[in-house]
Structures are given as C-alpha cells and as structure tokens.
Scaffold this active site. Structure first.
Site, PDB file in Angstrom:
ATOM      1  N   ARG A  82     -36.242  28.817  -8.252  1.00 27.69           N
ATOM      2  CA  ARG A  82     -36.779  29.254  -6.964  1.00 27.69           C
ATOM      3  C   ARG A  82     -35.803  30.191  -6.267  1.00 27.69           C
ATOM      4  NH1 ARG A  82     -38.848  24.473  -3.189  1.00 27.69           N
ATOM      5  NH2 ARG A  82     -36.621  24.274  -2.774  1.00 27.69           N
ATOM      6  N   LYS A 184     -37.542  30.942  -0.108  1.00 25.49           N
ATOM      7  CA  LYS A 184     -36.729  30.149   0.828  1.00 25.49           C
ATOM      8  C   LYS A 184     -35.710  31.060   1.489  1.00 25.49           C
ATOM      9  CE  LYS A 184     -35.455  25.305   0.919  1.00 25.49           C
ATOM     10  NZ  LYS A 184     -36.663  24.743   1.562  1.00 25.49           N
ATOM     11  N   GLU A 220     -48.686  25.103   5.835  1.00 25.49           N
ATOM     12  CA  GLU A 220     -47.694  24.021   5.739  1.00 25.49           C
ATOM     13  C   GLU A 220     -47.046  23.837   7.102  1.00 25.49           C
ATOM     14  OE1 GLU A 220     -44.083  24.760   3.539  1.00 25.49           O
ATOM     15  OE2 GLU A 220     -44.545  26.892   3.352  1.00 25.49           O
TER      16      GLU A 220
HETATM   17  C1  PLP Z   1     -37.648  23.757   1.431  1.00 21.56           C
HETATM   18  C2  PLP Z   1     -39.036  23.844   1.979  1.00 21.56           C
HETATM   19  C3  PLP Z   1     -40.048  22.913   1.638  1.00 21.56           C
HETATM   20  C4  PLP Z   1     -39.779  21.708   0.794  1.00 21.56           C
HETATM   21  O1  PLP Z   1     -39.416  22.025  -0.515  1.00 21.56           O
HETATM   22  P1  PLP Z   1     -38.687  20.946  -1.437  1.00 21.56           P
HETATM   23  O2  PLP Z   1     -38.365  21.723  -2.663  1.00 21.56           O
HETATM   24  O3  PLP Z   1     -39.668  19.863  -1.703  1.00 21.56           O
HETATM   25  O4  PLP Z   1     -37.505  20.472  -0.687  1.00 21.56           O
HETATM   26  C5  PLP Z   1     -41.318  23.132   2.136  1.00 21.56           C
HETATM   27  N1  PLP Z   1     -41.595  24.172   2.950  1.00 21.56           N
HETATM   28  C6  PLP Z   1     -40.659  25.061   3.321  1.00 21.56           C
HETATM   29  C7  PLP Z   1     -41.032  26.169   4.224  1.00 21.56           C
HETATM   30  C8  PLP Z   1     -39.355  24.931   2.834  1.00 21.56           C
HETATM   31  O5  PLP Z   1     -38.433  25.818   3.213  1.00 21.56           O
END
Ligand code: PLP
Length: 341
Positions: A82, A184, A220
């Site tokens: 990722r 991210k 989300e």
């Molecule tokens: C990090 C994150 C998540 C959760 O991802 P994980 O890999 O399960 O920790 C969900 N949404 C956003 C916007 C994120 O930055």
C-alpha cells in the site's frame, strides 16, 4: 533484554520515544541502506517539499505478543504494497516491499522490550512515514526523500469492552472522485481535521463521509472502513475508488467468507439502505472493529438493532475470530501472522 517498566494496560494512544527507529534516505535516484538510530528528530530545510506541498504518505501497523509468547505482526506485506501505491500516486520513489518488511522486523526487534506482554491488550504501534526533504519552491516533486519507521507502545483501544459509538453524516467531503482517497496520504488527514473537530464539538465520535460527487453512497470515516451486516446475515462493505483499502477490512471480509462461511458482498452501498442493516462497524488497525450504534443524519437518527450496549452478534464473531487469528489462538490463512522473534 528486559521489558520496559511500563503500566501496559494504562497507556493511551500517544507518541513516546522508544529506543530505535529505522531511517533510509533517497538521493541521486536511489534509497540508501538505511540505519537504526537513536535520534528521533528530523532536521529539514525550511523549504522542504513536505513542508510546502505536503508530499508525504504513511502507514500504520502493530506488533504484539501472541498467545505462545512470540512477537508478531499482522500482514506487513500489505502495508508495504500500500505504501508503494501511495508513493506512486504522490510522485515519490517507492520503497521496495521486501525491504519495507525487513525494516519493520528490524525496528521491532530493536525495540523488543517495548512490545507489551500478551494479555495486556496493549501493542507496539509501528508508524512508517515517507516525505520529501529537499528544497522545493516551484510546484514539482522533491528529488530527495526520507523513509522512517518508528514505534510506540499504545494501550488497549477499548478499555472495559467495546461500546458502540455514535457517528454523524458529515457535511464535508473526505476524498474527491479520482483524487487521493485511496492512498494513505497525510494530506487526506489535514483536510479532515476541521470535520472531525466539528463532529466532536457536536458530540459525535466520528464522521460518515458520503461520496463527494452525489452524496448518496457510503464511503468511510476519517480513518476506518465500514462493514455492515444485513438482517439475513450477509456481510457488506462499500466499494468505491476513493476509499482507503483497509487491511483490517479486507481481512475481515476474508474471515467472514472463508472461516465463518458467511455470505459477503463488496459493492456500492447507498446511504438510503443503511437504515435496513442490522449491524454496523468501523474497521482499522487501531480498534480492529468499533461497533456503531447510531448514525445521525441532519435531524434523523438511524438506530441499529444491536443497540448502544454491545457489539452485534455477527460483528462480535468477526472480531473474536480475527483477533483470535492475530493472537495465534485460531489458525488463519497462510502468511497472515509474521513472527518477528
Ligand atoms: C489507515 C486507514 C484505514 C484503516 O486501514 P487499516 O489498514 O485497516 O489500518 C481506513 N481508512 C483510512 C482513511 C485510513 O487512513
């Protein structure tokens, strides 16, 4: 090495300095070998790319002590991949995924006495971060970068059991169509701060973001993906190009289908149908799953049948199974739990 003298079950989610961090620098077109260092400071030119144009991305994962006493982490290869995807979208040089996993392992080993013991509920949070370091004033990608992995012990997310939370449908957008919602990037969080501060001031725990183009589909929250359970027990998660692909959510969907034999669907979820679901939860590394009891939408409330006291039965089963796999109590899919030492 002796464990640090820390009151493991009473620490929060705060930064603290541990012994070592991994630092690699990118210059003249390549990443150097990297070192483990004591120095937790970064000295930058005032015009560094990250300071001017926010060229940065990060990851988050945890190391913890499994039931049989090993220090382990969960699917770090997915964090590595990722971060490659995030770096590419931001015109940053990807860090090799195998080197990423090795650097995570080396960093955790170097901080082994900060990894909380089994049963404390606490974990060692691992934060990989990459940012542009050289001076950039005309808008363009930096040519020099730093990749750093640091760690900190953090307390159990839920003290005294997971209580369902209340969230609101936000009037702000998190991610534009064809934007950066799927990576991210720090910039996604900078612009969500006003929305979350506003939601907290109004008494809500989190924001539910809808798709920015039509405001009709569920996306989300600021930092966690949704899962829903239908009244007939199907586990549903929203599909969208602007959702961050949560590793926890992807793991939960696999557990639901392959371990628990439940029906699963990853598809567009209209906000209209949310009132018909039986259970709702938020998925992310920190909490694994936070149950949602109530959604507030401009004067109207959606109350899930699972209520405000405890997780719904299906979400509880998913939570118990995934955390069981993480802790080594339940056999999970091959390669999910990486033993560090
Ligand atoms: C990090 C994150 C998540 C959760 O991802 P994980 O890999 O399960 O920790 C969900 N949404 C956003 C916007 C994120 O930055």
């Amino acid at each position: 090495m002796a464990k640090q003298n820390i009151d493991w079950s009473n620490i929060g989610f705060e930064y603290s300095k541990t012994a070592k961090r991994f630092v690699s620098n990118f210059k003249d077109g390549k990443w150097d070998d990297g070192v483990l260092t004591d120095d937790n400071t970064v000295v930058l030119n005032e015009c560094a790319g990250v300071l001017q144009y926010s060229q940065s991305c990060f990851e988050g994962l945890k190391a913890y002590t499994s039931e049989n006493g090993h220090i382990v982490c969960f699917r770090p290869d997915l964090n590595a991949q990722r971060m490659v995807d995030s770096a590419k979208r931001l015109e940053m040089p990807p860090f090799d995924p195998d080197r990423f996993v090795k650097a995570v392992v080396d960093t955790v080993k170097a901080n082994a006495d900060y990894v909380p013991p089994f049963g404390s509920g606490a974990t060692l949070y691992i934060r990989p971060v990459m940012f542009g370091t050289n001076a950039v004033i005309g808008v363009k990608p930096a040519t020099e970068y730093q990749f750093r992995i640091f760690t900190m012990p953090v307390g159990p997310y839920f003290k005294g059991g997971a209580k369902p939370i209340t969230i609101k449908v936000s009037d702000f957008d998190r991610a534009a169509p064809h934007g950066t919602g799927h990576i991210k990037a720090g910039l996604n969080y900078a612009m969500s701060l006003h929305a979350i501060v506003t939601a907290h001031a109004e008494g809500f725990d989190e924001n539910m973001y809808l798709d920015a183009a039509t405001r009709t589909y569920v996306e989300e929250t600021g930092g966690a993906n949704f899962i829903f359970v239908t009244k007939d027990g199907t586990v549903v998660t929203p599909k969208s190009d602007s959702i961050l692909p949560s590793i926890t959510r992807r793991s939960i969907m696999t557990v639901a289908r392959d371990v628990l034999g439940l029906k699963t669907e990853e598809r567009k979820v209209s906000f209209e149908e949310v009132k018909d679901f039986a259970e709702c939860g938020l998925c992310g590394t920190a909490a694994v799953i936070s149950p949602v009891g109530k959604i507030y939408d401009h004067g109207k409330e959606i109350l899930f049948p699972s209520g405000m006291e405890k997780m719904g039965p299906t979400i509880q089963k998913l939570y118990d199974t995934l955390t069981g796999i993480q802790m080594g109590r339940i056999e999970g899919p091959e390669g999910w739990v990486k033993v560090i030492e």
